[in-house]
Enzyme design. Structure first.
Site, PDB file in Angstrom:
ATOM      1  N   ALA A 165     -68.360  13.121  19.321  1.00  0.00           N
ATOM      2  CA  ALA A 165     -69.599  13.390  20.007  1.00  0.00           C
ATOM      3  C   ALA A 165     -69.273  13.309  21.587  1.00  0.00           C
ATOM      4  O   ALA A 165     -69.463  14.014  22.420  1.00  0.00           O
ATOM      5  CB  ALA A 165     -70.736  12.713  19.329  1.00  0.00           C
TER       6      ALA A 165
ATOM      7  N   GLN B 270     -59.999  13.026   9.340  1.00  0.00           N
ATOM      8  CA  GLN B 270     -59.925  12.300  10.620  1.00  0.00           C
ATOM      9  C   GLN B 270     -59.839  10.841  10.563  1.00  0.00           C
ATOM     10  O   GLN B 270     -59.012  10.328  11.358  1.00  0.00           O
ATOM     11  CB  GLN B 270     -61.486  12.579  11.486  1.00  0.00           C
ATOM     12  CG  GLN B 270     -61.929  13.931  11.973  1.00  0.00           C
ATOM     13  CD  GLN B 270     -62.603  14.667  10.909  1.00  0.00           C
ATOM     14  OE1 GLN B 270     -62.317  14.483   9.767  1.00  0.00           O
ATOM     15  NE2 GLN B 270     -63.323  15.579  11.357  1.00  0.00           N
TER      16      GLN B 270
ATOM     17  N   ASP C 267     -73.263  11.000  15.934  1.00  0.00           N
ATOM     18  CA  ASP C 267     -73.269  12.333  16.397  1.00  0.00           C
ATOM     19  C   ASP C 267     -74.574  12.664  17.122  1.00  0.00           C
ATOM     20  O   ASP C 267     -74.700  13.214  17.966  1.00  0.00           O
ATOM     21  CB  ASP C 267     -72.831  13.401  15.636  1.00  0.00           C
ATOM     22  CG  ASP C 267     -71.356  13.578  15.063  1.00  0.00           C
ATOM     23  OD1 ASP C 267     -70.918  12.849  14.313  1.00  0.00           O
ATOM     24  OD2 ASP C 267     -70.630  14.004  16.191  1.00  0.00           O
TER      25      ASP C 267
ATOM     26  N   ASN D  74     -73.950  11.580  11.123  1.00  0.00           N
ATOM     27  CA  ASN D  74     -72.550  11.262  11.397  1.00  0.00           C
ATOM     28  C   ASN D  74     -71.821  12.094  10.507  1.00  0.00           C
ATOM     29  O   ASN D  74     -72.317  12.833   9.633  1.00  0.00           O
ATOM     30  CB  ASN D  74     -72.363   9.724  11.397  1.00  0.00           C
ATOM     31  CG  ASN D  74     -70.849   9.348  12.065  1.00  0.00           C
ATOM     32  OD1 ASN D  74     -70.648   9.764  12.906  1.00  0.00           O
ATOM     33  ND2 ASN D  74     -70.434   8.529  11.067  1.00  0.00           N
TER      34      ASN D  74
HETATM   35  O1  MRU Z   1     -66.257  16.401  13.119  1.00  0.00           O
HETATM   36  P1  MRU Z   1     -65.993  15.517  14.214  1.00  0.00           P
HETATM   37  O2  MRU Z   1     -64.534  15.085  13.927  1.00  0.00           O
HETATM   38  O3  MRU Z   1     -66.400  15.648  15.611  1.00  0.00           O
HETATM   39  O4  MRU Z   1     -67.033  14.113  13.592  1.00  0.00           O
HETATM   40  C1  MRU Z   1     -66.962  13.020  14.520  1.00  0.00           C
HETATM   41  C2  MRU Z   1     -67.668  12.016  13.782  1.00  0.00           C
HETATM   42  O5  MRU Z   1     -68.622  12.112  13.119  1.00  0.00           O
HETATM   43  C3  MRU Z   1     -67.763  10.615  14.668  1.00  0.00           C
HETATM   44  O6  MRU Z   1     -67.915   9.602  13.818  1.00  0.00           O
HETATM   45  C4  MRU Z   1     -68.811  10.843  15.777  1.00  0.00           C
HETATM   46  O7  MRU Z   1     -68.757  11.978  16.503  1.00  0.00           O
HETATM   47  C5  MRU Z   1     -68.742   9.490  16.669  1.00  0.00           C
HETATM   48  S1  MRU Z   1     -67.511   9.625  17.926  1.00  0.00           S
HETATM   49  C6  MRU Z   1     -67.287   8.284  18.691  1.00  0.00           C
END
Ligand code: MRU
Length: 347
Positions: free
Chosen positions: A47, A195, A236, A246
């Protein structure tokens, strides 16, 4: 610490996260379309990182403008903002950062174009720098709730890679590690895009923070074995009542943590707290390509035409959250009281 992005001579350089950890390659964005594409295809993700990249995308958009007419410039910038906003719907930091850039445009509306461009560049740089500082504050506050010896389960990647630096959930872990506490981490691999496996494991290992990788489906068993002291995840978008969107799988972890009486923490800066939304029901959940589930990388793992459901995020109800660690401190329930005046209201 890894550098997610850097801005120099009107070029945004991104570490291409879709290729990690197999290849560590940088990607140069020279246009706002390059940035929009990098966000959409998750070359930059997480995010706060999406927000900062989009802010620089606005600067590139302004630099890319070739017309003479200033009125046309503002309608062109509306188009740039809409293009960037249309990339991913769930992380509110994207909208927060673009709105900040739009406010900057309004504020300097009467200035000549070149001084407006300078103001935009300054604002984007501030968004980027501020995020690093917010994460350091999250780490500082979060460290207070981490015991001297703890094994922490995390999901997805809420680290340096997902932010301008230091990270949110991993920022708390990093701060505890820097305070010489005995910290070890279990990282969920985080299907479908891995991830946790590709980014969190890589990021923690590169800093010597002990990490053990598990598949998402192992979390319950690992908790039952008594191996986990606390769960810390990023966010997010957080609604005014503390419901948290999230990465998909976060909700399952919260249910498991509740069953095993393990505290469940969310770490996020104020730019992730959307006070415009009363609760998580109103959060738009992104659905992504079905091939992300059918394949791992380029390898087909399921029948080519099998129907798929691929929500990228889920919402964890506030009742399952022990506390939200923000840049202002550790906020416990009732969250609608604690989060009041500690977030952002969209226009
Ligand atoms: O789909 P992504 O990889 O963008 O999702 C990221 C997440 O869900 C993270 O936990 C969230 O963005 C927090 S990042 C500090």
């Amino acid at each position: 610490m890894v550098e997610t992005m850097s801005w120099k001579n009107n070029v945004l350089r991104l570490l291409d996260q879709s290729k990690l950890p197999a290849e560590v390659v940088e990607l140069s964005c020279n246009t706002y379309q390059d940035v929009a594409d990098a966000i959409k295809t998750m070359k930059v993700r997480g995010a706060p990182a999406i927000g900062a990249a989009a802010a620089f995308g606005m600067v590139l958009g302004a630099n890319n403008y070739t017309g003479e007419n200033k009125d046309n410039f503002f309608s062109f910038m509306d188009h740039v903002a809409e293009t960037l906003k249309s990339t991913r719907p769930t992380a509110v930091n994207l909208f927060w950062a673009i709105e900040r850039m739009e406010n900057c445009l309004l504020q300097y509306k009467k200035n000549p174009l070149n001084s407006l461009l300078k103001a935009l560049e300054k604002e984007a740089t501030e968004i980027f720098q501020e995020d690093k500082e917010l994460n350091l504050s999250i780490g500082y506050h979060g460290n207070k709730i981490v015991p001297y010896k703890a094994t922490i389960l995390t999901h997805c990647n809420a680290g340096s890679l997902a932010t301008a630096g230091y990270g949110t959930a991993l920022g708390v872990i990093r701060a505890a590690h820097e305070a010489e506490k005995h910290i070890s981490v279990y990282a969920d691999e985080t299907r479908p895009l891995l991830q946790g496996a590709r980014l969190t494991a890589w990021e923690l290992m590169s800093e010597g923070i002990p990490v053990t990788l598990i598949t998402d489906s192992m979390a319950g068993y690992v908790m039952k074995l008594g191996k986990i002291d606390m769960v810390i995840v990023g966010a997010d978008r957080i609604a005014a009542n503390g419901d948290v969107a999230n990465k998909i799988g976060t909700y399952s972890l919260a249910v498991l943590a509740k069953e095993h009486k393990i505290p469940f923490y969310v770490a996020a800066p104020y730019s992730t707290i959307d006070l415009t939304l009363m609760d998580g029901e109103q959060i738009v959940i992104e659905e992504r390509s079905h091939d992300e589930i059918r394949r791992v990388g380029t390898i087909m793992m399921a029948p080519e035409k099998v129907p798929v459901f691929n929500p990228a995020f889920d919402v964890t109800p506030n009742s399952m959250i022990t506390a939200i660690i923000t840049d202002k401190g550790v906020i416990g329930p009732p969250f609608n009281v604690g989060l009041k005046n500690n977030g952002y209201k969209r226009r």
